[in-house]
Design a protein around this motif. Structure first.
Motif, short mmCIF file in Angstrom:
data_model
loop_
_atom_site.label_atom_id
_atom_site.label_comp_id
_atom_site.label_asym_id
_atom_site.label_seq_id
_atom_site.Cartn_x
_atom_site.Cartn_y
_atom_site.Cartn_z
N SER A 33 0.84 -1.21 0.00
CA SER A 33 0.00 0.00 0.00
C SER A 33 0.87 1.25 0.00
CB SER A 33 -1.01 -0.03 1.14
OG SER A 33 -0.40 -0.32 2.35
N LEU A 34 2.02 1.21 0.69
CA LEU A 34 2.90 2.40 0.67
C LEU A 34 3.42 2.65 -0.75
CD1 LEU A 34 5.07 2.17 3.91
CD2 LEU A 34 3.59 4.07 3.21
N ALA A 35 3.88 1.59 -1.42
CA ALA A 35 4.41 1.77 -2.78
C ALA A 35 3.31 2.23 -3.74
CB ALA A 35 5.04 0.46 -3.28
N ALA A 36 2.10 1.69 -3.57
CA ALA A 36 0.99 2.07 -4.45
C ALA A 36 0.58 3.52 -4.23
CB ALA A 36 -0.19 1.14 -4.22
N SER A 37 0.76 3.99 -2.98
CA SER A 37 0.25 5.33 -2.65
C SER A 37 1.00 6.44 -3.39
CB SER A 37 0.31 5.56 -1.13
OG SER A 37 1.64 5.71 -0.71
N PHE A 38 2.12 6.13 -4.01
CA PHE A 38 2.82 7.14 -4.83
C PHE A 38 2.12 7.37 -6.15
CE2 PHE A 38 6.00 6.37 -1.83
CZ PHE A 38 6.60 7.61 -1.70
N ILE A 58 -0.19 3.41 11.87
CA ILE A 58 -1.50 3.38 11.20
C ILE A 58 -1.86 4.81 10.76
CG2 ILE A 58 -3.95 2.81 11.47
CD1 ILE A 58 -3.08 0.65 13.49
N ALA A 59 -1.58 5.76 11.64
CA ALA A 59 -1.86 7.17 11.29
C ALA A 59 -1.00 7.59 10.10
CB ALA A 59 -1.58 8.06 12.50
N PHE A 60 0.23 7.08 10.05
CA PHE A 60 1.11 7.43 8.92
C PHE A 60 0.53 6.88 7.61
CE2 PHE A 60 4.60 6.48 6.02
CZ PHE A 60 5.12 7.76 5.86
N LEU A 61 0.06 5.64 7.65
CA LEU A 61 -0.57 5.06 6.44
C LEU A 61 -1.76 5.92 6.01
CD1 LEU A 61 -0.51 1.23 7.34
CD2 LEU A 61 1.02 2.42 5.76
N ASN A 62 -2.55 6.34 6.99
CA ASN A 62 -3.71 7.20 6.68
C ASN A 62 -3.26 8.49 6.00
OD1 ASN A 62 -5.26 6.31 9.84
ND2 ASN A 62 -5.43 5.31 7.86
N SER A 63 -2.13 9.03 6.46
CA SER A 63 -1.64 10.30 5.89
C SER A 63 -1.22 10.13 4.43
CB SER A 63 -0.47 10.85 6.72
OG SER A 63 0.70 10.10 6.43
N GLY A 65 -3.04 8.47 2.33
CA GLY A 65 -4.27 8.21 1.56
C GLY A 65 -4.72 6.76 1.65
N ILE A 66 -4.20 6.03 2.64
CA ILE A 66 -4.57 4.61 2.79
C ILE A 66 -5.64 4.51 3.88
CG2 ILE A 66 -3.70 2.30 3.37
CD1 ILE A 66 -0.86 3.54 2.45
N ASP A 67 -6.82 4.02 3.47
CA ASP A 67 -7.96 3.90 4.38
C ASP A 67 -7.80 2.60 5.16
OD1 ASP A 67 -10.45 3.25 5.47
OD2 ASP A 67 -11.56 4.16 3.81
N THR A 68 -7.71 2.71 6.48
CA THR A 68 -7.46 1.50 7.29
C THR A 68 -8.72 1.05 8.04
OG1 THR A 68 -6.60 2.93 9.04
CG2 THR A 68 -4.98 1.87 7.60
N SER A 69 -9.90 1.44 7.52
CA SER A 69 -11.10 0.99 8.23
C SER A 69 -11.25 -0.54 8.15
CB SER A 69 -12.37 1.70 7.73
OG SER A 69 -12.47 1.58 6.33
N GLY A 70 -10.56 -1.18 7.19
CA GLY A 70 -10.58 -2.64 7.09
C GLY A 70 -9.40 -3.29 7.80
N LEU A 71 -8.65 -2.51 8.58
CA LEU A 71 -7.53 -3.08 9.35
C LEU A 71 -8.04 -3.36 10.76
CD1 LEU A 71 -4.46 -3.75 9.69
CD2 LEU A 71 -4.14 -1.36 10.37
N GLU A 72 -8.25 -4.62 11.04
CA GLU A 72 -8.78 -4.99 12.35
C GLU A 72 -7.67 -4.94 13.39
OE1 GLU A 72 -10.95 -8.83 14.35
OE2 GLU A 72 -10.97 -8.72 12.17
N ILE A 73 -7.99 -4.40 14.56
CA ILE A 73 -6.99 -4.38 15.64
C ILE A 73 -7.51 -5.27 16.77
CG2 ILE A 73 -5.70 -2.94 17.27
CD1 ILE A 73 -6.23 -0.56 15.36
N LYS A 74 -6.78 -6.37 17.03
CA LYS A 74 -7.18 -7.26 18.12
C LYS A 74 -6.32 -6.90 19.33
CE LYS A 74 -8.79 -11.11 15.34
NZ LYS A 74 -8.62 -12.52 14.97
N GLU A 75 -6.87 -6.05 20.18
CA GLU A 75 -6.09 -5.43 21.26
C GLU A 75 -5.38 -6.45 22.15
OE1 GLU A 75 -5.11 -2.48 21.62
OE2 GLU A 75 -6.43 -1.31 20.31
N ASP A 76 -6.00 -7.63 22.36
CA ASP A 76 -5.41 -8.58 23.32
C ASP A 76 -4.48 -9.60 22.67
OD1 ASP A 76 -6.98 -7.35 25.15
OD2 ASP A 76 -8.67 -8.76 24.87
N GLU A 77 -4.22 -9.42 21.38
CA GLU A 77 -3.38 -10.42 20.70
C GLU A 77 -2.12 -9.78 20.14
OE1 GLU A 77 -5.43 -13.17 18.09
OE2 GLU A 77 -7.31 -12.73 19.14
N LYS A 78 -1.22 -10.65 19.64
CA LYS A 78 0.05 -10.17 19.08
C LYS A 78 0.00 -10.15 17.56
CE LYS A 78 3.91 -11.91 20.90
NZ LYS A 78 4.75 -13.00 21.42
N SER A 79 0.69 -9.18 16.97
CA SER A 79 0.74 -9.07 15.51
C SER A 79 1.51 -10.23 14.90
CB SER A 79 1.44 -7.76 15.12
OG SER A 79 0.73 -6.67 15.65
#
Ligand code: AMP
Length: 309
Positions: A33-38, A58-63, A65-79
């Motif tokens: 998504s970063l490469a595409a955003s150019f 996540i805020a940087f990705l938003n800046s 032009g990447i919409d992260t409403s489909g990025l689920e955050i599971k607060e109690d789990e590990k990435s």
């Protein structure tokens, strides 16, 4: 939505002959998504992270032009966590660890306003999850590209082959093309893989560039830019895919000629990524630098040659 990107958003730990990182942000969908955003705005990202993932990334990705409403955050789990070590030639690497964590029970949900993108990029991810995203499309995108890797060929070959039959462009590296097809010749491998459904196959060959095949036996070759220093190849393939699909989404032209241009744009984006660890370089490129690099590619491949007869 112009482009929907699916794939891992992750932590990576990387070791190259030039150094070693602790956990840094990586993941196929991050690079894509970063490469595409150019090249195009209006990008949607579908993935999952744990509560340990930095919110400022996540805020940087938003800046960008990447919409992260489909990025689920599971607060109690590990990435998702991946760790790899490159050999001295920087073209080959060993995976030291793959910890699926949040991916284990991930059920991707494409937001309602993102189910009819013009372009879809299925980044490297569990083939079952890639299929779940395909199933949620309410209109067939103009073009669907998909990336994968040997890990999923070993773990989920049947589902992977089903996905291959449903997409337009498959991007894999040379080693993976050989593993998938059982053919050593990349031309034979391409023929076989294209017979399973996709219109195009892109075989990435690291510092030796990339090949674009179609079903009519047309082949296009894009070199990799010879660089003085390759610092960290992680994400090169994903940056390639992001540049490729981002350019197609921007131009909305899916002719073979335009796919050739997209392959060059992809190669240019990959050439930035490898100059620093992780996404650092990709995060800081200016449009002027992208233009200069495209010029360098033009200079690299342009030649006037007279036919002998
Ligand atoms: P690349 O160097 O382009 O092949 O991609 C490297 C990225 O792929 C890293 O940032 C990893 O987080 C991610 N990755 C590694 N293994 C996997 C996997 N099995 N599934 C999905 N993504 C992965």
């Amino acid at each position: 939505m112009s482009l929907l990107v699916v794939g891992t958003v992750a932590f990576d730990a990387i070791e190259t002959p030039f150094g070693k990182t602790d956990k840094i942000v990586g993941g196929a969908a991050t690079y894509i998504s970063l490469a595409a955003s150019f090249h195009t705005k209006d990008i949607g990202l579908v993935s999952v992270v744990g509560g340990d993932f930095p919110k400022e990334k996540i805020a940087f990705l938003n800046s960008k032009g990447i919409d992260t409403s489909g990025l689920e955050i599971k607060e109690d789990e590990k990435s998702f966590f991946w760790s790899g070590k490159y050999h001295n030639d920087m073209n080959t690497r060993d995976t030291l660890a793959t910890e699926l964590n949040v991916l284990l029970d991930f059920d991707p949900k494409v937001p309602n306003d993102q189910t009819a993108p013009d372009f879809l990029m299925l980044g490297n991810l569990d083939p079952d999850l890639q299929a779940k995203v395909l199933d949620q499309m309410t209109k067939r995108p103009k073009l669907i590209a998909m990336d994968t890797m040997n890990f999923w060929m070993d773990m989920k070959l049947d589902q992977l082959k089903k996905n291959i039959a449903r997409i337009d462009v498959l991007t894999i590296n040379d080693e993976e093309a050989r593993q998938l097809s059982g053919e050593y010749s990349l031309v034979k491998a391409a023929k076989l893989i294209l017979s399973w459904g996709p219109k195009y196959l892109i075989i990435k060959k690291g510092e030796h560039g990339a090949l674009l095949f179609d079903k009519e036996n047309n082949v296009f070759f894009a070199p990799a830019l010879p660089l003085e220093e390759v610092f960290d190849p992680t994400g090169a393939g994903d940056s390639f895919a992001g540049g490729f699909i981002g350019y197609l989404a921007a131009t909305k032209d899916i002719s073979f000629d335009n796919l050739k241009r997209a392959v060059i744009i992809g190669s240019a984006m990959a050439s930035f990524t490898v100059e620093k660890f992780g996404t650092q370089r990709l995060e800081a490129i200016s449009p002027q630098e992208v233009d200069q690099r495209l010029q360098a590619f033009n200079n690299l491949v342009q030649v006037d040659i007279a036919l002998a007869h």
